[in-house]
Design an enzyme around this catalytic site. Sequence first.
Site, PDB file in Angstrom:
ATOM      1  N   HIS A   1      38.643 122.302  66.114  1.00  0.00           N
ATOM      2  CA  HIS A   1      39.584 121.376  66.754  1.00  0.00           C
ATOM      3  C   HIS A   1      40.545 122.109  67.687  1.00  0.00           C
ATOM      4  O   HIS A   1      41.584 121.575  68.054  1.00  0.00           O
ATOM      5  CB  HIS A   1      40.400 120.634  65.699  1.00  0.00           C
TER       6      HIS A   1
ATOM      7  N   HIS B   1      35.034 115.161  64.011  1.00  0.00           N
ATOM      8  CA  HIS B   1      34.152 116.081  63.302  1.00  0.00           C
ATOM      9  C   HIS B   1      32.704 115.823  63.637  1.00  0.00           C
ATOM     10  O   HIS B   1      31.813 116.106  62.854  1.00  0.00           O
ATOM     11  CB  HIS B   1      34.325 115.937  61.786  1.00  0.00           C
TER      12      HIS B   1
END
Lengths: 210, 210, 331, 331
Positions: free
Chosen positions: D57, D219
């Site tokens: 991320h 994700h």
Amino acid sequence: MTRDQLMKVLEEIVVVVEENKEFFTDLDQAIGDGDHGINLNRGFKAVKEKLSSVRDKDCGTILKTVAMSLISTVGGASGPLYGTAFMKAGAVVAGKEEITVEDSIKIFDEAIQGIIARGKASCGDKTMLDALIPAFEAWKTAFEEGESIEDASQKMLEAAYQGVEYTKTIAANKGRANYLGERSIGHQDPGATSSYFMLKAIVDVMTKGA
Amino acid sequence: MTRDQLMKVLEEIVVVVEENKEFFTDLDQAIGDGDHGINLNRGFKAVKEKLSSVRDKDCGTILKTVAMSLISTVGGASGPLYGTAFMKAGAVVAGKEEITVEDSIKIFDEAIQGIIARGKASCGDKTMLDALIPAFEAWKTAFEEGESIEDASQKMLEAAYQGVEYTKTIAANKGRANYLGERSIGHQDPGATSSYFMLKAIVDVMTKGA
Amino acid sequence: MKKMINHPEAVVEEMLEGVVKAHPQYVRKLEGFNVLVRANGPVNGKVALVSGGGSGHEPSHGGFVGRGMLDGAVAGAVFTSPTPDQVFEAVKAVDGGAGVLLVIKNYTGDIMNFEMAAEMADMENIKVASVVVNDDVAVENSTWTTGRRGIAGTVFIHKIAGAAAEKGMNLDEVKRVAEKTIANVRSMGMSLTPCTVPAAGKPSFELAENEMEVGLGIHGEPGTHRDVIKTADEITAHLVEKILEDMDYSQSEVAVLMNGLGGTPLMELYIMNRKVSSILEERGIKVHKTFVGNFMTSLEMAGASVSILKLDEELKELLDATADTPAFTQL
Amino acid sequence: MKKMINHPEAVVEEMLEGVVKAHPQYVRKLEGFNVLVRANGPVNGKVALVSGGGSGHEPSHGGFVGRGMLDGAVAGAVFTSPTPDQVFEAVKAVDGGAGVLLVIKNYTGDIMNFEMAAEMADMENIKVASVVVNDDVAVENSTWTTGRRGIAGTVFIHKIAGAAAEKGMNLDEVKRVAEKTIANVRSMGMSLTPCTVPAAGKPSFELAENEMEVGLGIHGEPGTHRDVIKTADEITAHLVEKILEDMDYSQSEVAVLMNGLGGTPLMELYIMNRKVSSILEERGIKVHKTFVGNFMTSLEMAGASVSILKLDEELKELLDATADTPAFTQL
Ligand SMILES: Nc1ncnc2c1ncn2[C@@H]1O[C@H](COP(=O)(O)OP(=O)(O)O)[C@@H](O)[C@H]1O
Ligand SMILES: Nc1ncnc2c1ncn2[C@@H]1O[C@H](COP(=O)(O)OP(=O)(O)O)[C@@H](O)[C@H]1O
Ligand SMILES: [Mg+2]
Ligand SMILES: [Mg+2]
Ligand SMILES: [Mg+2]
Ligand SMILES: [Mg+2]
């Protein structure tokens, strides 16, 4: 189950997880984030390394060592859950060199309670519990009805398998698959699947050993 | 060439550029940055819009208007180069209602000098000059040798075409294709190609008109 | 072509509108021109910096308009140098009386268009100087050619010359500092994927699943050669070696720019930076400062470039000076 | 899988090494743990903030470690929550005596692992509180389920709670401010491409050339539904509408985070932001501040999310406070 058998079971689980890691990951890609196999494999590789150092310890210590390895290497949802399960299992047989059938029921029960306490899921949420709970029920009932270990094992596995199948029919309420809503229907739950494979590993070792 | 014919020529170039914009862009993708067709088309669309307002003006004004449109809308390397070429051309015929053969030679010469002054390239650098310079030489020689406009036109076009073909055989020394080194060999230069198409548009209109 | 756009022809204008909406405290757009200038500019008595080029390199160049860096940025069509009138408009808008420095990347198109703008400015008696950035070491034999390209190292020129101008240096001095920075910076890039110019609608080149393009510019042009994909360490080592071969950095302090081309995740840039650092360390070259991220991009291209700037005390101080722009802020 | 990496299993460690090499003035790594903490931490007497989650991320979360934001960031394997011992180590390292706030994104894994770490900290008498971010409006019927995911809006919690801690607020107060921010922020995302977890080696899902995935997390999970690609304006309108339907923003001032998922060029994010601004303007919602860029990514995914935070005077002041971190600096 002797300590040696327990060690064999754990070693077999290490192998089975390694062999099925892509399968678990594929299942998780469909409805999750595609890391379940990677996670478990990382964890059980660590378990394998740790196992040699506790080879002579009691079953409780062995199981707690597995738990600690999983907790500190798996991460994600399955790490704390499987870790907690093994931790609770270890507590049941702390100091023991052997696991009796009665212990096994207690272990199974405690492990499931641990998973529920940690993850706050219940049956029908499309998680590992959908394999584990029916398996536990079948195992316990079989003994209450006086069946042999072999028969009980088969019924337990069959129930776990049905549980995995059942996860295909429902939408997830817990875990990442939950965000998919109805789209998760039709896919089997990765965690239920890995649970089934672990149970199968136990049975395989025990029947081979018999 | 009358003012009306000049207008027709310019309109034909607008059409030809539009029709070949993908072709120019493909050529530029191979050895440049893939915008030559897009650039020229943007520019000649702007030219088209401006043309109506200068329909009654002298050839010089018309050509300068084209130049200004190109300079302020094309960008990249081809914008200033074609813009400069049309600007120089316009200066040759400032105030004139018609373009003579002598004018055309002067225009061609001045346009090329403008391109060279602006871009500092020369023959063999794999640029538009490799089409324009041989075309100019052929055009000039044909008249010096007393050939007809038709013959001179064909020779001029043939020379431009050979120039484009020649660009396939050399590595670029100027423009973006230069960075490719030897890799630019085998590909024809986008700017030489667009120059050839513009020259062809002139000839097409003039022969149709005849 | 998968893009979040409305019309391929409108991307630049719509992007600039989006920039102004996002950063009104930093920039405003010149009505009718694709030019961003400081919201509170021109700054009286300060040398102004104008840069620009084709669009598709965001945050370059508009993202660097603000205190301590640029005064104006001109946005051409995607990968196409802006036209002279646009550049000229920027020059007029930012001139605070101390003259304007044009920071040009070495592409034929950019040079010609900016040069024509400078000629226009000259006619209106605006003092204009220009520098040409040519940091890309990929192109080797460049004596008789266009010379080297300007790529990501340009950001160092924006930062350092911007700080020089902010400090109150005059146009000659700012130009001197910019030229010193140009002389001291080298870059090289590579990519794993092509990019797609919206108006072209198809990728700039094709690469197989196991191929990469090495030594390429920032306009989707192919590079100097194609190779099979190597590990991050091997790729990085190749880029850094090429840079170190080109200039003597020994014993010096440097700044590193580990630049992403738009589609490469930061994770990969940091993995590459790990290798950059370790090579420099081995060579005894001291890293004073490192920047990692997307500074000079090529639309959605997956790839990266390394730039290494040799510092002296003056450059170091200017590099470290405060800056406050949409894409580069330093306390 | 086209990636600039060395070994799929080593990406997180190598990335963290690269981060520390790049930003030694901001962060250091805890030996033996995938944890970044402030270079000069712990800050005595200040409430410390720890966040983290799976890697992939970037710049979240390590990029936000620094003055005015986080004190520690824990990096799990790619897209996998870090383990409790790692989080616990971070907590111990950053505690300056005033307690530690854990900023957790609402994923089963993150919650369980961070909870276990909190239990460990408890046993060592470190004061720990935690907040759970759940800003994603894509998942609708979430009453009986895990609830909403935490996505890019989390960055606002880092910024605002970080500023609160820097201001000297105590743990309860910092938690209150964090919770207010969580209550006030909504996000939604979409993507044009999947991403590939290095260790998995293949894309997280397949999308046709004309398809996009809407309402997805960070994700690589599939979203709530799939649709044909629309224009940037249509896509943006859909995301913003969903957010505005979910909370009453009328008459309020807001901050906007136009977040890229890693593979989307800034150009497209600005084109989207243009539409965000215009919708908010139409609704009479005043934009106080806008952030555009890659803040909470999903590896190399091409896609974007919009986050809108409703501000009051307190949140505004904290949002505007100075911050100095590798990925977010504000004067
Ligand atoms: N709350 C929960 N209770 C029980 N099992 C859960 C819960 N949440 C997730 N799981 C199980 O964990 C599995 C996913 O594990 P994994 O992919 O390793 O973690 P993550 O979802 O964090 O990526 C799911 O398939 C499911 O069986
Ligand atoms: N210095 C130069 N002199 C003459 N022609 C040039 C020069 N540089 C480039 N060109 C011509 O310009 C063409 C490319 O134009 P275009 O693609 O529109 O601009 P850019 O290269 O800036 O993208 C080349 O094919 C070449 O013919
Ligand atoms: Mg998973
Ligand atoms: Mg071109
Ligand atoms: Mg171009
Ligand atoms: Mg995970």
